[in-house]
Design a protein around this motif. Structure first.
Motif, PDB file in Angstrom:
ATOM      1  N   PRO A  32       0.825  -1.211   0.000  1.00 31.99           N
ATOM      2  CA  PRO A  32       0.000   0.000   0.000  1.00 31.99           C
ATOM      3  C   PRO A  32       0.858   1.259   0.000  1.00 31.99           C
ATOM      4  N   SER A  33       0.270   2.364  -0.405  1.00 30.74           N
ATOM      5  CA  SER A  33       0.995   3.621  -0.460  1.00 30.74           C
ATOM      6  C   SER A  33       1.335   4.110   0.948  1.00 30.74           C
ATOM      7  N   ARG A  34       2.282   5.020   0.998  1.00 27.21           N
ATOM      8  CA  ARG A  34       2.661   5.595   2.291  1.00 27.21           C
ATOM      9  C   ARG A  34       1.475   6.294   2.943  1.00 27.21           C
ATOM     10  N   GLU A  35       0.660   6.963   2.114  1.00 27.18           N
ATOM     11  CA  GLU A  35      -0.514   7.660   2.649  1.00 27.18           C
ATOM     12  C   GLU A  35      -1.506   6.681   3.261  1.00 27.18           C
ATOM     13  N   CYS A  62      -6.760   1.166  -2.002  1.00 26.89           N
ATOM     14  CA  CYS A  62      -5.940   0.215  -1.261  1.00 26.89           C
ATOM     15  C   CYS A  62      -6.482  -1.184  -1.552  1.00 26.89           C
ATOM     16  N   SER A  63      -5.753  -1.935  -2.344  1.00 23.14           N
ATOM     17  CA  SER A  63      -6.242  -3.255  -2.737  1.00 23.14           C
ATOM     18  C   SER A  63      -5.198  -4.350  -2.546  1.00 23.14           C
ATOM     19  N   GLU A  64      -4.174  -4.072  -1.736  1.00 20.84           N
ATOM     20  CA  GLU A  64      -3.152  -5.078  -1.468  1.00 20.84           C
ATOM     21  C   GLU A  64      -3.538  -5.921  -0.259  1.00 20.84           C
ATOM     22  N   ASP A  66      -2.833  -6.674   2.834  1.00 21.11           N
ATOM     23  CA  ASP A  66      -1.995  -5.980   3.811  1.00 21.11           C
ATOM     24  C   ASP A  66      -2.878  -5.471   4.950  1.00 21.11           C
ATOM     25  N   ARG A  67      -2.323  -5.439   6.138  1.00 25.63           N
ATOM     26  CA  ARG A  67      -3.091  -5.009   7.305  1.00 25.63           C
ATOM     27  C   ARG A  67      -3.579  -3.572   7.170  1.00 25.63           C
ATOM     28  N   ALA A  68      -2.796  -2.724   6.526  1.00 24.29           N
ATOM     29  CA  ALA A  68      -3.223  -1.333   6.358  1.00 24.29           C
ATOM     30  C   ALA A  68      -4.493  -1.245   5.520  1.00 24.29           C
ATOM     31  N   CYS A  69      -4.546  -2.002   4.417  1.00 28.05           N
ATOM     32  CA  CYS A  69      -5.744  -1.985   3.569  1.00 28.05           C
ATOM     33  C   CYS A  69      -6.939  -2.564   4.306  1.00 28.05           C
ATOM     34  N   VAL A  70      -6.719  -3.605   5.081  1.00 27.18           N
ATOM     35  CA  VAL A  70      -7.808  -4.183   5.877  1.00 27.18           C
ATOM     36  C   VAL A  70      -8.378  -3.121   6.811  1.00 27.18           C
ATOM     37  N   THR A  71      -7.501  -2.364   7.440  1.00 23.31           N
ATOM     38  CA  THR A  71      -7.949  -1.323   8.367  1.00 23.31           C
ATOM     39  C   THR A  71      -8.801  -0.278   7.664  1.00 23.31           C
ATOM     40  N   LEU A  72      -8.345   0.182   6.511  1.00 20.49           N
ATOM     41  CA  LEU A  72      -9.107   1.211   5.796  1.00 20.49           C
ATOM     42  C   LEU A  72     -10.489   0.713   5.408  1.00 20.49           C
ATOM     43  N   TRP A  73     -10.580  -0.502   4.870  1.00 21.46           N
ATOM     44  CA  TRP A  73     -11.888  -1.023   4.455  1.00 21.46           C
ATOM     45  C   TRP A  73     -12.755  -1.361   5.660  1.00 21.46           C
ATOM     46  N   LEU A  74     -12.147  -1.807   6.747  1.00 17.95           N
ATOM     47  CA  LEU A  74     -12.913  -2.082   7.963  1.00 17.95           C
ATOM     48  C   LEU A  74     -13.551  -0.805   8.497  1.00 17.95           C
ATOM     49  N   TYR A  75     -12.778   0.273   8.525  1.00 22.72           N
ATOM     50  CA  TYR A  75     -13.317   1.539   9.031  1.00 22.72           C
ATOM     51  C   TYR A  75     -14.334   2.131   8.056  1.00 22.72           C
ATOM     52  N   ARG A  76     -14.122   1.936   6.740  1.00 20.98           N
ATOM     53  CA  ARG A  76     -15.138   2.373   5.782  1.00 20.98           C
ATOM     54  C   ARG A  76     -16.447   1.633   6.061  1.00 20.98           C
ATOM     55  N   GLY A  77     -16.377   0.319   6.226  1.00 20.88           N
ATOM     56  CA  GLY A  77     -17.577  -0.462   6.483  1.00 20.88           C
ATOM     57  C   GLY A  77     -18.262  -0.080   7.776  1.00 20.88           C
ATOM     58  N   ALA A  78     -17.476   0.110   8.836  1.00 20.19           N
ATOM     59  CA  ALA A  78     -18.054   0.471  10.132  1.00 20.19           C
ATOM     60  C   ALA A  78     -18.748   1.824  10.067  1.00 20.19           C
ATOM     61  N   ARG A 107     -14.409  -6.552   1.178  1.00 19.07           N
ATOM     62  CA  ARG A 107     -13.047  -6.226   0.733  1.00 19.07           C
ATOM     63  C   ARG A 107     -12.050  -6.468   1.853  1.00 19.07           C
ATOM     64  N   ALA A 108     -12.406  -6.053   3.061  1.00 17.58           N
ATOM     65  CA  ALA A 108     -11.509  -6.248   4.201  1.00 17.58           C
ATOM     66  C   ALA A 108     -11.222  -7.727   4.416  1.00 17.58           C
ATOM     67  N   ARG A 109     -12.242  -8.552   4.316  1.00 15.42           N
ATOM     68  CA  ARG A 109     -12.063  -9.998   4.510  1.00 15.42           C
ATOM     69  C   ARG A 109     -11.143 -10.575   3.434  1.00 15.42           C
ATOM     70  N   ALA A 110     -11.299 -10.125   2.198  1.00 14.40           N
ATOM     71  CA  ALA A 110     -10.496 -10.648   1.094  1.00 14.40           C
ATOM     72  C   ALA A 110      -9.032 -10.231   1.200  1.00 14.40           C
TER      73      ALA A 110
END
Length: 233
Positions: A32-35, A62-64, A66-78, A107-110
């Motif tokens: 994932p990107s630095r941002e 964020c589609s890698e 990676d834990r960072a991408c999981v976090t972003l999609w988890l917070y989007r979903g929540a 997405r987070a699960r995948a």
């Protein structure tokens, strides 16, 4: 080698290629990107809630795996899930928010990495099951059946883990819904409801996992009422 570099410097790059270059470089980075990593780190300091609702509409890529991408999609979903039920949300916008939540948690699960912790996997599964249940409660016909199947699929990985009481809670809800929809024939309803009552008696919870609050008592009361309506003794 110097000749190649010299020719490369002289070559004129097309505007379209220059626009694509940052994306190509990011793709070659293998992560994932630095941002994205920075934003994920900031989010982890605050549990999902009103303070992070801005993630529902925040743009990110964020589609890698990676834990960072999981976090972003988890917070989007929540954020989408919370806003779907918030009093200030217009009625016509609620279905879109629930769909946003389902897509984000999926997405987070995948994107869960192999070294994801059990708690990370369990949180994603629970939140996905919960939003599917909320959609199911407003669905009819084939859509209702599909949502029930999605709930069961979401909680299946919780079996054999400390989060198994969450699986019991959502499976009890599926059983109750099937009885109320007439999907379960009368001779089998009492047995199905008794098993649902047993499952609903547990107390799901755990560090970092979403609390169910008064929904536990509501489920137990709904099953008890259905048992009485069916004349189960």
């Amino acid at each position: 080698m110097r000749r190649i570099l010299s020719e490369t410097r002289r070559r004129r790059w097309s505007p379209a290629l220059l626009l694509l270059l940052p994306l190509l470089l990011a793709a070659c980075g293998g992560g994932p990107s630095r941002e994205a990593v920075q934003l994920a780190g900031e989010l982890r300091r605050t549990p999902p809630g009103p303070a992070t609702d801005a993630m529902a509409d925040r743009m990110f890529d964020c589609s890698e795996v990676d834990r960072a991408c999981v976090t972003l999609w988890l917070y989007r979903g929540a954020a989408c899930a919370r806003l779907a039920e918030a009093p200030e949300t217009a009625e016509g916008a609620r279905p879109l928010r629930r769909t946003c939540a389902v897509e984000a948690f999926t997405r987070a699960r995948a994107l869960l990495p192999r070294d994801a912790t059990p708690q990370e996997r369990q949180e994603v599964a629970i939140r996905l099951a919960d939003v599917h249940e909320r959609r199911r409660d407003r669905a009819t016909g084939d859509a209702r059946v599909a949502e029930n199947a999605a709930i069961l699929a979401a909680v299946a990985p919780l079996r054999g883990t400390p989060a198994a009481p969450y699986a019991d809670h959502y499976e009890a809800g599926v059983a109750l819904n099937r009885v109320q929809a007439g999907e379960v024939l009368p001779p089998a309803r009492c047995a199905v409801l008794r098993e649902a009552s047993r499952q609903a008696a547990g107390t799901p919870g755990g560090p970092g996992l979403p609390p169910l609050g008064d929904r536990l008592d509501q489920r137990r009361a709904a099953i008890a009422a259905q048992l009485a309506q069916e004349g189960c003794t």
